[in-house]
Write a protein that holds these residues in place. Structure first.
Motif, PDB file in Angstrom:
ATOM      1  N   GLU A 151      49.170 -46.586 -57.926  1.00 62.55           N
ATOM      2  CA  GLU A 151      49.205 -45.729 -57.317  1.00 62.55           C
ATOM      3  C   GLU A 151      50.027 -46.590 -55.131  1.00 62.55           C
ATOM      4  N   ASN A 152      48.375 -47.560 -55.532  1.00 61.55           N
ATOM      5  CA  ASN A 152      48.900 -48.304 -53.960  1.00 61.55           C
ATOM      6  C   ASN A 152      49.921 -48.617 -53.617  1.00 61.55           C
ATOM      7  N   ASP A 156      52.555 -47.759 -50.994  1.00 63.52           N
ATOM      8  CA  ASP A 156      53.055 -48.863 -50.339  1.00 63.52           C
ATOM      9  C   ASP A 156      55.047 -49.145 -49.932  1.00 63.52           C
ATOM     10  N   PHE A 157      55.190 -48.844 -50.977  1.00 63.48           N
ATOM     11  CA  PHE A 157      56.711 -48.531 -51.223  1.00 63.48           C
ATOM     12  C   PHE A 157      57.508 -47.455 -50.682  1.00 63.48           C
ATOM     13  N   LEU A 158      56.376 -46.080 -50.787  1.00 56.44           N
ATOM     14  CA  LEU A 158      57.526 -45.699 -50.099  1.00 56.44           C
ATOM     15  C   LEU A 158      56.880 -45.577 -48.307  1.00 56.44           C
ATOM     16  N   PHE A 164      62.242 -48.247 -43.033  1.00 50.28           N
ATOM     17  CA  PHE A 164      63.541 -49.052 -44.015  1.00 50.28           C
ATOM     18  C   PHE A 164      64.497 -47.696 -43.636  1.00 50.28           C
ATOM     19  N   ALA A 165      64.620 -46.434 -44.065  1.00 49.40           N
ATOM     20  CA  ALA A 165      65.365 -45.340 -44.010  1.00 49.40           C
ATOM     21  C   ALA A 165      65.314 -44.609 -42.295  1.00 49.40           C
ATOM     22  N   ALA A 278      61.205 -53.661 -42.936  1.00 53.60           N
ATOM     23  CA  ALA A 278      60.254 -53.111 -43.450  1.00 53.60           C
ATOM     24  C   ALA A 278      60.106 -53.136 -44.710  1.00 53.60           C
ATOM     25  N   LEU A 279      61.220 -54.615 -45.071  1.00 54.42           N
ATOM     26  CA  LEU A 279      61.318 -54.668 -46.800  1.00 54.42           C
ATOM     27  C   LEU A 279      60.859 -56.115 -47.310  1.00 54.42           C
ATOM     28  N   GLY A 280      60.415 -57.057 -45.726  1.00 51.57           N
ATOM     29  CA  GLY A 280      59.478 -58.233 -46.104  1.00 51.57           C
ATOM     30  C   GLY A 280      60.384 -59.231 -46.388  1.00 51.57           C
ATOM     31  N   ILE A 281      62.195 -58.848 -45.733  1.00 53.11           N
ATOM     32  CA  ILE A 281      62.818 -59.768 -45.546  1.00 53.11           C
ATOM     33  C   ILE A 281      62.775 -60.063 -44.166  1.00 53.11           C
TER      34      ILE A 281
END
Length: 375
Positions: A151-152, A156-158, A164-165, A278-281
């Motif tokens: 769930e977490n 985190d993904f959202l 990012f968006a 935001a994507l960890g890049i």
């Protein structure tokens, strides 16, 4: 230590020889780290999850470490290294069976005891953070940590996708306005100066006001950006837009065009950097541009702002716009033109110095961190 002080988020990782702790505390001061037997005690002041205040934590370590914690403080975090007495992989960091909610795994720096650099360099099987945790839990007989549940992970993904968006959309909005300014001048030449303000003024206001969302992200802790400096910058730009908008002879000015061009050009390097982050890049070219292009653009923008204010002073002084004339019930007069003259000679240089100093500190911290050993 005061029990009233909250604990910051602490992320831990290890290899066979060391324990790595990353304390999520910005602009930390008065850092005190003590090791008593197998208990690590930490206190500091800084910006954490509960704002700017004092923070503390205590860790009862599973095994012995050498009595000399090594730590480095950066603008965004505190990195701590503990050297193990015995070179072996720990199954747990602390003695307690229930891990506190603020203590998390740092799988971005995790190296399992069976991993090797050779496997990574030669393209070994890739495992996501979630897969690593499941594999680690299976290997050592543990369970999937609560804070890293499916769930977490979805949350985190959202959140990362949202950031990012958001940054991509803000970038595209600023890019569109910059492209219009560029193509307008390229096709019409100096004639474009006569119409660009009337045709793009709403876009100038809208894009600038949207930057308050980025400030809000920093204020509530969604991002680590400095929201106080952001408020000064965004509000200052909106005030400049209002000064220009209400001073007709500035609408077709070359300096006004150049100021808008600089405003929107600088964002072409900021929001792409935020988007990939935001994507960890991290792309070095974007990082370098984000923390270097301001050296040219910010002073240019500040000079153009000063010129714009100075050129508006006669209009506001003579027209009485935004002024309070006498007589009035308060027996008080205010002339906006005089206010601008005082502002541009006293307050404006201090604001400019604050902004440039903030950017210089950010750049120094960012590239100082790049030169440090990655652990």
């Amino acid at each position: 230590m005061s029990t009233a002080e909250p604990s910051p988020f602490v992320y831990w990782a290890q290899d066979n020889d060391k324990i790595f702790l990353r304390v999520d505390l910005r602009d930390a001061q008065d850092v005190n780290i003590a090791l008593k037997n197998k208990t690590l005690e930490f206190t500091a002041n800084g910006h954490g999850g509960q704002g700017k205040r004092g923070y503390q934590f205590s860790l009862n370590l599973t095994d012995n470490v050498k009595n000399a914690p090594i730590f480095k403080t950066t603008g965004s975090q505190i990195n701590i290294e503990l050297n193990k007495v015995k070179a072996e992989f720990w199954k747990n960091l602390i003695l307690e069976s229930k891990r506190p909610h603020w203590l998390k795994f740092d799988f971005s720096r995790w190296k399992d005891s069976d991993e090797s650099d050779h496997d990574e360099v030669n393209g070994g099987d890739f495992m996501s953070n979630e897969d690593k945790m499941k594999e680690w839990a299976k290997k050592y007989g543990g369970s999937l940590p609560e804070e890293r549940s499916s769930e977490n992970f979805s949350m985190d993904f959202l959140m990362n996708f949202y950031l990012f968006a958001f940054n991509v959309l803000i970038f595209l909005a600023h890019f569109y306005v910059l492209a219009c300014l560029t193509t307008g001048y390229m096709t019409k030449g100096s004639l474009y100066f006569k119409t660009f303000w009337e045709t793009r003024r709403l876009a100038f206001y809208t894009c600038t006001a949207l930057q308050y969302i980025d400030v809000f992200h920093g204020f509530v802790g969604i991002t680590k950006s400095g929201w106080s400096t952001g408020i000064i910058q965004v509000t200052g730009r909106l005030v400049m837009l209002a000064i220009i908008d209400n001073c007709p002879h500035l609408h077709d000015s070359v300096t006004t065009y150049l100021l808008m061009f600089v405003y929107f050009l600088v964002e072409q390097f900021r929001y792409p950097y935020y988007a990939v982050s935001a994507l960890g890049i991290e792309l070095y070219i974007l990082t370098w541009l984000r923390y270097s292009i301001w050296i040219l653009l910010y002073p240019s923008g500040l000079v153009l702002e000063a010129i714009t204010i100075i050129r508006s002073i006669p209009y506001y002084y003579e027209s009485g716009k935004w002024s309070i004339p006498m007589p009035n019930p308060l027996n008080f007069s205010f002339n906006f033109g005089i206010f601008l003259a005082i502002f541009v000679t006293t307050v404006f240089p201090k604001i400019a110095h604050t902004l440039l100093s903030h950017m210089r500190r950010q750049r120094s911290k960012k590239f100082a961190n790049k030169g440090k050993k990655q652990v």
